[in-house]
Design an enzyme around this catalytic site. Structure first.
Site, PDB file in Angstrom:
ATOM      1  N   GLY A  87       2.955  -2.844   8.301  1.00  0.00           N
ATOM      2  CA  GLY A  87       3.198  -3.503   9.587  1.00  0.00           C
ATOM      3  C   GLY A  87       4.646  -3.969   9.695  1.00  0.00           C
ATOM      4  N   GLY A 101     -22.021  -1.887  31.639  1.00  0.00           N
ATOM      5  CA  GLY A 101     -20.830  -1.200  32.136  1.00  0.00           C
ATOM      6  C   GLY A 101     -19.627  -2.122  32.259  1.00  0.00           C
ATOM      7  CD  GLU A 118      -4.152  -9.917   3.448  1.00  0.00           C
ATOM      8  OE1 GLU A 118      -4.654 -10.279   2.366  1.00  0.00           O
ATOM      9  OE2 GLU A 118      -2.915  -9.914   3.654  1.00  0.00           O
ATOM     10  CB  THR A 170      -0.885  -0.003   1.263  1.00  0.00           C
ATOM     11  OG1 THR A 170      -1.621  -1.223   1.288  1.00  0.00           O
ATOM     12  CG2 THR A 170      -1.834   1.180   1.298  1.00  0.00           C
ATOM     13  CB  THR A 196      -9.608  -1.414   6.416  1.00  0.00           C
ATOM     14  OG1 THR A 196     -10.800  -0.707   6.746  1.00  0.00           O
ATOM     15  CG2 THR A 196      -8.738  -0.559   5.518  1.00  0.00           C
ATOM     16  NE  ARG A 221     -25.630  -6.793  35.682  1.00  0.00           N
ATOM     17  CZ  ARG A 221     -25.216  -6.007  36.653  1.00  0.00           C
ATOM     18  NH1 ARG A 221     -24.486  -6.486  37.649  1.00  0.00           N
ATOM     19  NH2 ARG A 221     -25.509  -4.730  36.630  1.00  0.00           N
ATOM     20  CB  SER A 236      -8.807  -0.319  -3.068  1.00  0.00           C
ATOM     21  OG  SER A 236      -9.277  -0.228  -1.743  1.00  0.00           O
TER      22      SER A 236
END
Ligand SMILES: Cc1cc2nc3c(=O)[nH]c(=O)nc-3n(C[C@H](O)[C@H](O)[C@H](O)COP(=O)(O)OP(=O)(O)OC[C@H]3O[C@@H](n4cnc5c(N)ncnc54)[C@H](O)[C@@H]3O)c2cc1C
Length: 595
Positions: A106, A330, A353, A67, A351, A239, A73
């Protein structure tokens, strides 16, 4: 995991890393999947021998630099150039401007010493399109090599354990033998050769070999959905909130509220459906990667399935994590209960790959061209032209092995109107009818509009229709996979529950699409209401199995780690937390923000 070419193990192990730490998972994916995978798939024996052992033992740390700031893209439009200098037997790598910086890469900001760089290849004045080269970017002590500039992308929405960075090149000399030359080679005199003549086809073939990354990210999305669903369902079982009228009435567990069931159980069902589809996809990937399957058509089917599965699985992850966060109130907002981190870390799965909307267009392209020989030589506009020119039959293609599906559908014929909304054949028929109808009308519109306005405007005008065709196709293949998995199950008790889960998946899709089904005459208003009732009924039927269904994902306590999911029924939260810290399952709590 998954050394020695065991692709299925690698991808499956990768999915399970979603339970632990998603930043670590992505670091692993970049080093072994993207960087190592590109060398393996795009390189030849000399690259494999020289680099792969170091990739595995981490003495060669690398990144995958495709990229750019200006183009993500549209990879064919990348700006980085690699120009061959015959006199010196090197490629010279250049970044022509700020938009051509490699971006979001990355491992680039801190750790990578090497990069697989995608660049426009020039030899003797000719442009051959995008190719990949292995490039040294830092020396052993981490200093950028001369001509390479490196920047850091800074703080991100999530995945802050990954060092994403930017790269620019100025006159960087790359030895000729570092061109990854499985699909194209350059001789010492600068002669370019490739076994694939058509440049578009060559480009798509190269990218197609990187399909494993998409399969892996689809799995990572499913892993994240499993984790989120497990935390939310277990919390819902523990809960309590409000009590029914009456002095002694106990407070009600969240999961006993109908709406709570309806929020969580359809998502559990879809997670199951995607899980089975993923298993089939991983098997196909393994068969292709190990050479068990060499058929071109199967390879294209793999690419199409991977693109579609990646889109639907990662959207499902985002949706499930969000619903789980809200369903845990919460507690779900506290970092120690994991959903916040999971949400921010997995968000980008939609987004990277491949952006999901772009991937679905690839799926539609292969449906429109029906996996033909010339599939690889068509871009999206070429596809529109192709459809306009050819008489394309629209039939839903199923694998040979799906005779089961056919017989279930055939059994429905002639009983329309009376057939139960829980009839599997009816579900399969509806999914098939939707796929066929959407594709058929898409072809008709593309033909008409291409003649009137040209391919680009035509394709653009029907883009929502294109996405619907792809989605309908993927959802149908997912249902097929679920049906096949149930058929393969030989435990009657498990089969009975899976059958209900499959009903819930199928009918949730019909419920969500009931507007379309009614508009197109596949569902009456009355039947649509019956579907809605059935979905709610299934949620209530499956409620007693809810915890078993998420326990079956098999996430060990040490990885689950969320106190809301690990406390005993009736155990106060703070006591559970203390116990888990004492047992070493949880770290000491951190001091967080107030207010
Ligand atoms: C955390 C992170 C890590 C990454 N790691 C790497 C890496 O290691 N290596 C690497 O090479 N890249 C990496 N990327 C880049 C990533 O692959 C791209 O961001 C992605 O391909 C999308 O490209 P883009 O950002 O340019 O978005 P665009 O392509 O500009 O897309 C933006 C939006 O427009 C839509 N869109 C685009 N084209 C069309 C169209 N024709 N029709 C309709 N809609 C369209 C997309 O669906 C998307 O929603 C990473 C990104 C991030 C955020």
């Amino acid at each position: 995991v998954g050394g020695a070419g065991d692709v299925a193990s690698f991808v499956t192990g990768f999915e399970e890393m979603s339970y632990g730490d998603v930043s670590l998972q992505v670091k692993v994916g970049v080093q072994f999947g993207l960087f190592g995978g590109a060398i393996q798939q795009l390189g030849t024996a000399r690259h494999h021998e020289r680099f792969l052992p170091g990739v595995l033992d981490l003495s060669v740390v690398g990144c995958f630099a495709m990229t750019e700031t200006g183009h993500g893209s549209d990879v064919q439009a990348l700006g980085t150039t690699a120009t061959f200098l015959a006199d010196d037997d090197v490629f010279v790598l250049d970044t022509p401007g700020p938009e051509a910086w490699k971006d979001y890469i990355g491992n680039a900001a801190a750790h990578a010493r090497w990069a697989v760089v995608f660049a426009q290849l020039h030899t003797a004045g000719a442009d051959h399109g995008v190719h990949a080269l292995l490039v040294r970017i830092r020396d052993d002590d981490g200093t950028p090599v001369p001509g390479v500039q490196i920047g850091d992308d800074g703080h991100k929405l999530g995945l802050n354990g990954v060092d994403n960075g930017r790269l620019a090149f100025e006159g960087v000399r790359v030895p000729r033998d570092q061109l990854l030359d499985r699909f194209a080679a350059v001789d010492a005199d600068g002669t370019y050769s490739s076994p694939i003549e058509n440049p578009t086809r060559r480009f798509f073939t190269m990218l197609g070999t990187l399909v494993q990354g998409r399969v892996a990210v689809a799995g990572a999305g499913i892993g994240a959905a499993k984790l989120a669903a497990t935390i939310a369902v277990k919390h819902g079982e523990r809960r309590t909130q409000f009590a029914a009228p009456g002095d002694d009435a106990p407070e009600v567990r969240l999961l006993d509220y109908a709406v709570h069931q309806q929020r969580l159980l359809p998502r559990v069902a879809r997670t199951y459906a995607l899980h089975f589809a993923q298993q089939e996809l991983v098997e196909l990937l393994h068969a292709v990667a190990t050479g068990e399957v060499t058929d071109e058509e199967e390879r294209r089917r793999l690419e199409t399935r991977a693109a579609g599965q990646k889109a639907l699985a990662t959207w499902h992850a985002t949706d499930t994590v969000q619903e789980a966060r809200e369903a845990t109130g919460g507690f779900g907002y506290l970092s120690e209960n994991r959903l916040g981190q999971l949400k921010s870390d997995t968000d980008v799965f939609t987004t990277f790959e491949g952006a999901n909307h772009v991937l679905l267009q690839l799926v539609a392209k292969s449906l429109l061209t029906r996996y033909r020989q010339d599939f690889g030589s068509l871009d999206l506009l070429g596809t529109a032209r192709f459809v306009a020119e050819q008489a394309v039959d629209v039939v839903v293609e199923r694998l040979q092995a799906r005779s089961l599906v056919r017989s279930l559908i055939d059994a429905v014929d002639g009983r329309e109107g009376e057939v139960s909304v829980l009839d599997r054949g009816w579900h399969l028929q509806l999914f098939e009818q939707r796929e066929e109808h959407v594709l058929q009308t898409l072809v008709q519109r593309l033909r008409r509009l291409t003649a009137e306005k040209g391919a680009f405007a035509a394709f653009n005008e029907v883009q929502d229709h294109v996405l619907l065709a792809a989605t309908a196709h993927v959802e149908r293949t997912v249902l097929d996979a679920f049906v096949a998995a149930i058929d393969a199950c030989d435990d009657p008790a498990v089969t009975a529950v899976l059958d209900r889960v499959c009903d819930l998946y199928a009918l949730t899709v019909v419920r969500d699409e009931r507007g379309w089904f009614q508009e197109h005459g596949f569902l009456t208003g009355a039947r649509s209401k019956a579907v809605l009732r059935a979905v709610n009924g299934l949620c209530s039927d499956l409620r007693p199995h809810a915890e078993d269904l998420v326990d079956a994902f098999g996430i060990p306590d040490g990885l689950l780690r969320a106190p809301i999911a690990l406390r005993e029924v009736g155990e106060p939260y703070l006591d559970a937390r203390e116990r888990l810290v004492a047992d070493g399952v949880l770290p000491e709590p951190e001091v967080g923000g107030r207010g």
